[in-house]
Design a protein around this motif. Structure first.
Motif, PDB file in Angstrom:
ATOM      1  N   ARG A  15       2.210   5.564   4.493  1.00  0.00           N
ATOM      2  CA  ARG A  15       2.389   6.102   3.143  1.00  0.00           C
ATOM      3  C   ARG A  15       2.651   7.605   3.191  1.00  0.00           C
ATOM      4  N   GLN A  72       0.808  -1.217   0.000  1.00  0.00           N
ATOM      5  CA  GLN A  72       0.000   0.000   0.000  1.00  0.00           C
ATOM      6  C   GLN A  72       0.846   1.272   0.000  1.00  0.00           C
ATOM      7  N   TYR A 115       2.266   2.881  -2.603  1.00  0.00           N
ATOM      8  CA  TYR A 115       2.099   3.801  -3.722  1.00  0.00           C
ATOM      9  C   TYR A 115       0.816   4.611  -3.597  1.00  0.00           C
ATOM     10  N   GLY A 116       0.897   5.873  -3.944  1.00  0.00           N
ATOM     11  CA  GLY A 116      -0.280   6.734  -3.934  1.00  0.00           C
ATOM     12  C   GLY A 116       0.037   8.124  -3.426  1.00  0.00           C
ATOM     13  N   ASN A 117      -0.777   9.097  -3.857  1.00  0.00           N
ATOM     14  CA  ASN A 117      -0.581  10.489  -3.477  1.00  0.00           C
ATOM     15  C   ASN A 117      -1.558  10.962  -2.413  1.00  0.00           C
TER      16      ASN A 117
END
Length: 269
Positions: A175, A155, A157-159
């Motif tokens: 994250r 988990q 990856y992501g903005n």
């Protein structure tokens, strides 16, 4: 004894070796601080990682986004990108040794003898040093546990969320912490991140500024050493904020800052 802080290697082994010759690196007395992104995009990621591992008794490393991408690939939670140069590492007989060592590296390194800290993308402007220390240690603890590390990479990856909130928990919290330490460039007044703009510091998206120019940036009492932002060409324009990534992998050069006297050394890529 001298201490040298060096910008993103990104698999550029030959320039790294040339820079070590230029600075007269002596493993019997000198120390290296590597600002992350040891691997990827350059021609010899495996050789570079092996060389840094050989020097591990003289090296302090922070993890960069490309290093974490490598680890996510190894855990089966990412797909190779077209410009990756990581396959030789993943296929190497010594991959477990190299990747096990890499996974044990932190997001933040403190260098008290020079009143300095190092993180790949920098120090979040609205975090105290103690907050940064605790949040980096939190991720180190996650990566030290195989089960938690697997969840982390699944988990990573992501903005979103774009910024820190005190009520964040679990993989979402991990994250956001990781994005600050390894991907940060531009932030808004609340400290939220813009993770899509990668250009010059003087061309921020509307409502954003480079993290080191934030008007409310907290004074941590220490110099900040960072890489990640090749477009800065090694210049932040802010006292006590030392940009080290000078775009070796993009045809620029590799830079070392000698902390003992602030001398800079460069080798073309």
């Amino acid at each position: 004894m001298s201490t040298f802080a060096i910008g993103d290697l990104q698999g550029c082994l030959s320039p790294f070796e040339a820079l070590l010759d230029t600075i007269g690196f002596n493993p019997d007395r000198d120390q290296l601080l590597l600002a992350g992104d040891l691997v990827n995009r350059g021609p010899d990621s495996l050789g570079t990682l092996r060389r840094v591992y050989e020097l591990r008794d003289n090296v302090r490393v922070v993890l960069g986004n490309h290093d974490l991408h490598l680890l996510a690939l190894a855990h089966g939670h990412a797909r190779p990108k077209s410009k990756d140069t990581l396959a030789p590492i993943l296929d190497a007989a010594d991959r477990d040794t190299l990747l096990g060592w890499l996974r044990g590296q932190p997001l933040l390194v403190e260098v008290p003898e020079f009143d300095a800290v190092m993180a790949h993308a920098g120090l979040p402007p609205l975090w105290t040093l103690e907050q940064a220390r605790q949040r980096a240690a939190e991720i180190a603890g996650v990566l030290a546990d195989p089960q938690s590390a697997d969840i982390f990479f699944s988990q990573m990856y992501g903005n979103d969320p774009a910024g820190w909130r005190d009520d964040l928990t679990g993989p979402t919290r991990w994250r956001v912490i990781t994005n600050y330490f390894t991907r940060m460039r531009f932030v808004d007044r609340q400290g939220d991140l813009d993770l899509t703009t990668k250009g010059e510091a003087d061309q921020p998206p509307a409502g954003f500024v480079p993290w080191f120019e934030h008007p409310d940036r907290l004074d941590t009492g220490c110099r900040v050493l960072f890489g990640h932002w090749a477009a800065l060409e090694g210049r932040s324009g802010v006292a006590g904020v030392e940009a080290l990534d000078t775009g070796c992998v993009w045809g620029g050069c590799l830079t070392a800052l000698r902390l003992d006297d602030d001398a800079r050394f460069r080798c073309d890529c």
